[in-house]
Design an enzyme around this catalytic site. Structure first.
Site, PDB file in Angstrom:
ATOM      1  N   ARG A 151       0.857  -1.181   0.000  1.00  0.00           N
ATOM      2  CA  ARG A 151       0.000   0.000   0.000  1.00  0.00           C
ATOM      3  C   ARG A 151       0.897   1.236   0.000  1.00  0.00           C
ATOM      4  NH1 ARG A 151      -2.620   3.076   4.876  1.00  0.00           N
ATOM      5  NH2 ARG A 151      -3.784   4.614   3.682  1.00  0.00           N
TER       6      ARG A 151
ATOM      7  N   HIS B 218      -2.918  10.899   0.669  1.00  0.00           N
ATOM      8  CA  HIS B 218      -2.321  10.704   1.992  1.00  0.00           C
ATOM      9  C   HIS B 218      -1.673  12.024   2.380  1.00  0.00           C
ATOM     10  CE1 HIS B 218      -0.982   7.268   4.828  1.00  0.00           C
ATOM     11  NE2 HIS B 218      -0.663   8.403   5.426  1.00  0.00           N
TER      12      HIS B 218
ATOM     13  N   GLU C  74      -7.443   8.564   6.289  1.00  0.00           N
ATOM     14  CA  GLU C  74      -7.729   9.199   7.570  1.00  0.00           C
ATOM     15  C   GLU C  74      -8.267  10.623   7.476  1.00  0.00           C
ATOM     16  OE1 GLU C  74      -4.291   8.879  10.104  1.00  0.00           O
ATOM     17  OE2 GLU C  74      -4.393   6.694  10.187  1.00  0.00           O
TER      18      GLU C  74
ATOM     19  N   ASN D 283      -7.305   1.896  10.054  1.00  0.00           N
ATOM     20  CA  ASN D 283      -6.007   2.145  10.680  1.00  0.00           C
ATOM     21  C   ASN D 283      -6.233   2.186  12.179  1.00  0.00           C
ATOM     22  OD1 ASN D 283      -5.134   2.483   8.083  1.00  0.00           O
ATOM     23  ND2 ASN D 283      -4.602   4.654   8.284  1.00  0.00           N
TER      24      ASN D 283
ATOM     25  N   TYR E 253      -4.110   1.928  16.050  1.00  0.00           N
ATOM     26  CA  TYR E 253      -2.865   1.822  16.811  1.00  0.00           C
ATOM     27  C   TYR E 253      -3.125   1.692  18.309  1.00  0.00           C
ATOM     28  CZ  TYR E 253      -0.486   3.344  12.582  1.00  0.00           C
ATOM     29  OH  TYR E 253       0.008   3.422  11.303  1.00  0.00           O
TER      30      TYR E 253
ATOM     31  N   GLU F 242      -3.424  -0.071   8.318  1.00  0.00           N
ATOM     32  CA  GLU F 242      -2.252   0.348   9.091  1.00  0.00           C
ATOM     33  C   GLU F 242      -2.384  -0.175  10.509  1.00  0.00           C
ATOM     34  OE1 GLU F 242      -1.333   4.549   9.296  1.00  0.00           O
ATOM     35  OE2 GLU F 242      -1.670   4.803   7.154  1.00  0.00           O
TER      36      GLU F 242
HETATM   37  C1  FCB Z   1      -1.217   7.397  10.653  1.00  0.00           C
HETATM   38  C2  FCB Z   1      -0.810   7.866   9.274  1.00  0.00           C
HETATM   39  C3  FCB Z   1       0.502   7.307   8.797  1.00  0.00           C
HETATM   40  C4  FCB Z   1       1.522   7.179   9.897  1.00  0.00           C
HETATM   41  C5  FCB Z   1       0.928   6.532  11.122  1.00  0.00           C
HETATM   42  C6  FCB Z   1       1.893   6.359  12.262  1.00  0.00           C
HETATM   43  O1  FCB Z   1      -2.056   8.330  11.225  1.00  0.00           O
HETATM   44  O2  FCB Z   1      -1.778   7.514   8.333  1.00  0.00           O
HETATM   45  O3  FCB Z   1       0.938   8.103   7.737  1.00  0.00           O
HETATM   46  O4  FCB Z   1       2.098   8.386  10.163  1.00  0.00           O
HETATM   47  O5  FCB Z   1      -0.185   7.230  11.565  1.00  0.00           O
END
Ligand code: FCB
Length: 445
Positions: free
Chosen positions: A74, A118, A163, A290, A292, A351
């Site tokens: 990607r 992006h 995002e 995405n 985290y 992500e």
């Molecule tokens: C996300 C972004 C990506 C990267 C990660 C850590 O928000 O999409 O570009 O910076 O965080």
């Protein structure tokens, strides 16, 4: 734990974070080129001028993908590389570069996944109002058409935006990302334009790339109140409406979350037209997620934004070097929630990954922390898939240590170390790269 048959395993990057070559071969300026030049905006004054220099070193990166067993890559297309002025005539040299990358990937047996936006908006479009203006959404659809015509014979996986919440919040409400506006009370106007851009682009991509699957990537996280053991507080529900459902309900259900529908009307003003929700709600083929961390918020007295994100206070909370809480179960809860609330759409994790800083030592990079993080998150992803969520794939963020936006090169997410200190940009695979290659090979964790 097994992953479903045919599961897509990929790695992700973005143009501004890896390409470099900021002014080569006719590329125009983007808002990130400009933002990085403003003093104090990016840690250490770093810029993406050179980044990983993937513009020149891409064959090496394709080889890393191939040797890591990745079936998909990607990456994003830089809009000002393709349309230096944001509109009109395409820059053939820019398109040719992406065409060579796509061919290189296909020859290596790797499926190209393109993200069209992006975050690197052409500066000239910012000068005419950027994401505050409906005309930018229309320009985006034309740009999508240009790229899909050039590459859509070979590229069959497309993501319109990355995002939109981060673009809205960090770029236009908090001022910590380009274009750097601190205007919280007009940010929903931006959110509307971004969603409209997505909706206008989807049919254009489909028309130019027969058989393509087209989706949208949102950053989503479960939201808890400060008493994490209790049902979500009012502040948590409000944050969920603005950060998560704002970019889901219009796309899947053609409506704004009730909590903020009035504010969208007021802020979007003349940009809003009857029929917009039908355009935004064009069916998509998959959702990119995405994730985290999770978000914990407390109540705040601000109008509209009656929440304040806080650091978890419970004793055993652990964090990555971004100071993001490690909360693998949050991914499981998130995936199950999407399946429940939005009709179980096909989902790709586009992500997930962790920033930890470690250095090569005699040619090896020991990053056990990252392996622990990935193992825990992947286990929760597999658990959600086993319980019925239509999870189709996983892209790790990121292939390479790269330019981490406002954090510059100080925060590293790569499975492959890039030598910025020595200035050689040499790539050294970390332990996590080899570990993930094994997981991919077995399709289980
Ligand atoms: C996300 C972004 C990506 C990267 C990660 C850590 O928000 O999409 O570009 O910076 O965080």
């Amino acid at each position: 734990m097994k992953f479903p048959d045919g599961f897509t395993w990929g790695a992700a990057t973005a143009a501004y974070q890896v390409e470099g070559a900021w002014n080569e071969d006719g590329k125009g300026r983007s808002i990130w080129d400009d933002f990085c030049r403003k003093p104090g905006k990016v840690r250490n004054g770093d810029t993406g001028d050179l980044a990983c220099d993937s513009y020149h070193r891409w064959p090496e990166d394709v080889k890393l993908l191939q040797e890591g067993g990745f079936g998909a890559y990607r990456f994003s297309v830089s809009w000002p590389r393709v349309q230096p002025g944001g509109r009109g005539r395409a820059n053939q040299a820019g398109l040719d570069w992406y065409s060579r990358l796509v061919d290189g990937l296909l020859e290596a047996g790797i499926e190209p996944w393109i993200t069209l936006y992006h975050w690197d908006l052409p500066s000239s479009l910012q000068e005419s109002g950027g994401w505050y203006e409906r005309s930018t959404a229309e320009a985006f659809a034309d740009y999508a058409d240009v790229v899909a015509h050039a590459l859509g014979d070979r590229v069959k996986r497309w993501i319109t935006l990355n995002e939109p919440w981060v673009v809205t919040a960090c770029g236009h409400a908090l001022g910590i990302h380009a274009p750097g506006f601190r205007r919280p009370y007009s940010a929903l106007r931006v959110a509307h334009c971004l969603l409209l851009a997505h909706g206008l682009a989807v049919p254009r991509i489909r028309a130019a790339s027969p058989g393509a699957l087209v989706g949208l990537t949102n950053n989503l996280s479960v939201v808890d109140g400060v008493r994490i053991d209790r049902p979500p507080s009012k502040a948590a529900r409000r944050f969920d409406a603005i950060a998560n459902r704002m970019f889901m309900d219009p796309v899947f259900n053609r409506r704004w979350p009730t909590e903020i529908a009035g504010a969208v009307d007021r802020q979007a003003g003349r940009n809003l037209r009857p029929g917009d929700l039908e355009l935004i709600g064009v069916p998509i083929d998959f959702l990119g997620v995405n994730n985290y961390s999770r978000t914990i918020v407390k109540a705040s007295p601000l109008p509209l934004y009656s929440f304040l994100p806080v650091r978890p206070a419970y004793g055993h909370a652990a964090f990555t070097s971004m100071d993001w809480e490690i909360c693998p179960e949050g991914l499981y809860r998130l995936l199950m929630g999407i399946a429940r609330d939005y009709g179980n759409p096909p989902v790709y994790i586009t992500e997930n990954g962790a920033a930890f800083e470690e250095r090569p030592d005699g040619g090896v990079v020991r990053d056990g922390n990252r392996i622990d993080y990935l193992r825990a998150y992947l286990s929760q992803a597999a658990r959600a898939a086993a319980e019925g969520c239509s999870l189709r794939g996983y892209f790790v963020w990121s292939l390479l240590d790269n330019f981490e936006w406002a954090e510059g090169y100080a925060r590293t997410f790569g499975l492959v170390h890039v030598d910025y200190e020595g200035g050689t940009l040499a790539r050294t695979p970390k332990d996590s790269y080899r570990w993930l290659a094994q997981v991919i090979g077995r399709n289980e964790i």
